[in-house]
Design a protein around this motif. Structure first.
Motif, mmCIF file in Angstrom:
data_model
loop_
_atom_site.group_PDB
_atom_site.id
_atom_site.type_symbol
_atom_site.label_atom_id
_atom_site.label_comp_id
_atom_site.label_asym_id
_atom_site.label_seq_id
_atom_site.Cartn_x
_atom_site.Cartn_y
_atom_site.Cartn_z
ATOM 1 N N GLU A 5 0.831 -1.200 0.000
ATOM 2 C CA GLU A 5 0.000 0.000 0.000
ATOM 3 C C GLU A 5 0.869 1.254 0.000
ATOM 4 O O GLU A 5 0.523 2.245 -0.623
ATOM 5 C CB GLU A 5 -0.935 -0.012 1.209
ATOM 6 N N ARG A 8 1.943 2.166 -3.411
ATOM 7 C CA ARG A 8 0.844 2.753 -4.189
ATOM 8 C C ARG A 8 0.576 4.206 -3.821
ATOM 9 O O ARG A 8 -0.117 4.903 -4.555
ATOM 10 C CB ARG A 8 -0.431 1.936 -3.990
ATOM 11 N N ASP A 9 1.100 4.647 -2.697
ATOM 12 C CA ASP A 9 0.842 6.012 -2.234
ATOM 13 C C ASP A 9 1.786 7.051 -2.838
ATOM 14 O O ASP A 9 1.665 8.235 -2.531
ATOM 15 C CB ASP A 9 0.937 6.084 -0.705
ATOM 16 N N GLY A 11 2.004 8.441 -5.802
ATOM 17 C CA GLY A 11 1.300 9.483 -6.552
ATOM 18 C C GLY A 11 0.517 10.411 -5.640
ATOM 19 O O GLY A 11 0.553 11.636 -5.800
ATOM 20 N N ALA A 12 -0.184 9.829 -4.687
ATOM 21 C CA ALA A 12 -0.959 10.640 -3.744
ATOM 22 C C ALA A 12 -0.039 11.525 -2.914
ATOM 23 O O ALA A 12 -0.352 12.688 -2.643
ATOM 24 C CB ALA A 12 -1.794 9.742 -2.842
ATOM 25 N N TYR A 13 1.111 10.982 -2.536
ATOM 26 C CA TYR A 13 2.084 11.774 -1.782
ATOM 27 C C TYR A 13 2.595 12.930 -2.635
ATOM 28 O O TYR A 13 2.650 14.077 -2.174
ATOM 29 C CB TYR A 13 3.244 10.888 -1.330
ATOM 30 N N LEU A 15 1.153 14.419 -5.034
ATOM 31 C CA LEU A 15 0.082 15.394 -5.223
ATOM 32 C C LEU A 15 -0.285 16.119 -3.934
ATOM 33 O O LEU A 15 -1.019 17.105 -3.960
ATOM 34 C CB LEU A 15 -1.163 14.702 -5.788
ATOM 35 N N VAL A 17 -2.050 14.822 -1.357
ATOM 36 C CA VAL A 17 -3.419 14.537 -0.947
ATOM 37 C C VAL A 17 -3.531 13.484 0.154
ATOM 38 O O VAL A 17 -4.646 13.128 0.535
ATOM 39 C CB VAL A 17 -4.300 14.135 -2.158
ATOM 40 N N LEU A 18 -2.403 13.016 0.672
ATOM 41 C CA LEU A 18 -2.452 12.084 1.792
ATOM 42 C C LEU A 18 -2.754 12.848 3.076
ATOM 43 O O LEU A 18 -2.355 14.004 3.224
ATOM 44 C CB LEU A 18 -1.121 11.344 1.955
ATOM 45 N N ASP A 22 -0.883 9.305 7.111
ATOM 46 C CA ASP A 22 -0.380 8.573 5.940
ATOM 47 C C ASP A 22 0.853 9.244 5.341
ATOM 48 O O ASP A 22 1.753 8.571 4.856
ATOM 49 C CB ASP A 22 -1.474 8.419 4.886
ATOM 50 N N THR A 23 0.901 10.570 5.385
ATOM 51 C CA THR A 23 2.090 11.278 4.904
ATOM 52 C C THR A 23 3.305 10.902 5.736
ATOM 53 O O THR A 23 4.375 10.611 5.188
ATOM 54 C CB THR A 23 1.880 12.805 4.929
ATOM 55 N N VAL A 47 2.492 16.760 -11.523
ATOM 56 C CA VAL A 47 1.963 17.716 -10.554
ATOM 57 C C VAL A 47 1.995 19.124 -11.140
ATOM 58 O O VAL A 47 1.020 19.873 -11.030
ATOM 59 C CB VAL A 47 2.752 17.638 -9.226
#
Length: 69
Positions: A5, A8-9, A11-13, A15, A17-18, A22-23, A47
């Motif tokens: 997991e 997978r984070d 991209g979210a990191y 951007l 958005v975590l 989670d960050t 980004v």
């Protein structure tokens, strides 16, 4: 959070958005995962392009369909 997991984070990191927890978890993972470091770096241009596109959107952020005022 399992290791898969965390991978997978990336991209979210990139951007931003975590959530806070989670960050922090991802940053701990990032310190020892060169594959995720590369992924986060590769998301940099994405980004930047998304940010540039967001500035072109009308208020409310919904693009108008082509051919409509």
């Amino acid at each position: 959070m399992r290791a898969i997991e965390l991978h997978r984070d990336a991209g979210a990191y990139a951007l931003g958005v975590l959530g806070t927890v989670d960050t922090c978890r991802f940053e701990e993972h990032l310190a020892g995962c060169s594959a995720c470091v590369v992924q986060v770096r590769e998301f940099g241009p994405v980004v930047a392009h998304l940010a540039a596109y967001a500035h072109l959107l009308p208020p409310g952020g919904v693009p108008r369909p082509a051919g409509r005022p």
